[in-house]
Write an enzyme that holds these catalytic residues in place. Structure first.
Site, short mmCIF file in Angstrom:
data_model
loop_
_atom_site.label_atom_id
_atom_site.label_comp_id
_atom_site.label_asym_id
_atom_site.label_seq_id
_atom_site.Cartn_x
_atom_site.Cartn_y
_atom_site.Cartn_z
N GLU A 205 14.25 -29.61 -1.25
CA GLU A 205 15.52 -29.60 -0.37
C GLU A 205 15.76 -31.50 0.01
O GLU A 205 17.06 -32.49 -0.56
CB GLU A 205 15.22 -29.86 0.95
CG GLU A 205 16.76 -29.78 2.00
CD GLU A 205 16.24 -31.50 2.71
OE1 GLU A 205 17.21 -31.42 3.32
OE2 GLU A 205 15.41 -32.10 3.24
N ASP A 243 15.52 -27.24 10.81
CA ASP A 243 15.10 -28.32 10.68
C ASP A 243 14.71 -29.58 11.42
O ASP A 243 15.06 -29.48 12.28
CB ASP A 243 16.02 -29.09 9.36
CG ASP A 243 15.52 -30.03 8.27
OD1 ASP A 243 14.62 -30.37 8.41
OD2 ASP A 243 16.15 -30.29 7.59
#
Length: 370
Positions: A205, A243
């Site tokens: 990511e 997240d």
């Protein structure tokens, strides 16, 4: 992840950001500062807040008895142990990265999940050619549809700086593994249903040099393209992306109108937990500017800006998204201080409870109404 509409070039003095933006920001940002508009200022971005039109959802709530039974299930000892296993530098291609990947895979296989790796090579700035591995875990690999809960497990490359990335995203990984263990008995049924649960642990990511379309979300971009070719995306009911979780006093918002009805489900679950006193140390310590101090999920939507994260390749392919990320970001974001000291386990366990109840309400409600 990256925040769009970056203001770092205009001010480093966040305490005086409002006046500074009024004078120096470009016109599109000044337009956000009209009277009577709520504005949230974050590390580099501004978001306009809209009241949320709470929409009815289409599945049944858990009964009070079942809700309380599920809410009481907990294993904080396992949660903390799992965080410690993941809370090491885990840059793509490093020994720590391989160790965490193997730990996640084994943890879920031991619980009876079907786990596969989506592996590929890609070239990145600074480090060159790397081998990436998305981890895909399914309760029922033959299901026709899935509720997907996801996070990323890599940590950001920061040169010689040791970056443990607790909120980003060791804690979300640990929450998902803890959820699988705590709900093992309740989830057993969904190993044989047409609608089932999938976990994705995205790789790559983080950007290696500077966030850009090619230097970011490597795993998510690869997997979304693959599943588009295979016509698998249509099997995803919702992708819930976790997240930057673990710090105290997070504030969450609805980002997408397509999933506001499901976001309202989360609001309802939080209210039910609060009303029955099942949220541990459920108060604001003033870490961020409070919107509603005594709740995590705000009855508001953010529409004027967005956050780039692993959901973007799926969003662009019309997959419904619930993005569970706090605004403002934790103050330790992308700093060496994002370590175990920042983790508030009461908040983390509260959020794990909310996500767990959402998943079971969704799976049970949809299945019972099918």
């Amino acid at each position: 992840m990256r925040l769009i509409y970056n203001l770092r070039q205009y001010s480093k003095l966040y305490g005086n950001l409002l006046d500074h933006v009024r004078i120096n920001a470009p016109s599109f940002m000044q337009n956000l500062l009209l009277p009577n508009k709520k504005i949230i200022y974050n590390l580099g971005s501004a978001f306009e807040v809209h009241d949320l039109d709470l929409l009815p959802y289409k599945t049944d709530e858990l009964t009070d008895r079942h809700f309380h039974e599920i809410a009481q299930l907990s294993d904080v000892k396992h949660l903390k142990e799992t965080v410690k296993e993941i809370l090491i530098p885990r840059i793509v291609g490093s020994p720590g990265h391989a160790k965490v990947r193997k730990f996640i895979v084994k943890s879920l296989e031991d619980l009876g999940w079907s786990v596969n790796l989506n592996s590929f090579h890609d070239s990145v700035p600074i480090l060159g050619n790397l081998h990436f591995h998305n981890i895909i875990a399914k309760l029922n690999p033959k299901a026709e549809r899935y509720l997907v809960i996801a996070c990323h497990y890599d940590s950001k490359y920061m040169g010689d700086v040791e970056f443990l990335a607790a909120t980003d995203s060791a804690v979300p990984c640990a929450m998902m593994l803890n959820m699988a263990k705590v709900l093992q008995q309740q989830l057993e049924h969904y190993k044989n249903t047409e609608l089932s649960l999938m976990f994705i642990f995205f790789d790559g990511e983080e950007a290696f040099k500077e966030w850009s379309p090619k230097d970011s979300i490597y795993g998510a971009r690869h997997l979304a393209k693959k599943w588009e070719r295979e016509e698998f995306l249509q099997k995803i009911d919702i992708l819930m992306l976790l997240d930057l979780l673990g710090a105290p006093d997070p504030k969450f918002y609805s980002f997408f109108s397509k999933t506001e009805s499901w976001y309202s489900r989360i609001l309802n679950i939080e209210d039910r937990l609060s009303d029955t006193g099942m949220m541990e140390r459920y108060v604001s310590s003033g870490v961020s500017r409070p919107q509603e101090p005594n709740r995590y999920f705000q009855p508001n939507a953010l529409r004027s800006s967005h956050i780039e994260d692993d959901h973007i390749p799926f969003l662009r392919r019309n997959v419904p998204i619930l993005h569970i990320i706090p605004v403002p970001f934790p103050q330790v974001w992308h700093t060496p201080d994002d370590n175990e000291d920042v983790i508030d386990y009461s908040t983390t366990e509260n959020l794990r409870r909310i996500v767990s109840l959402f998943a079971l309400e969704y799976l049970e409600g949809i299945t019972n109404n099918a």
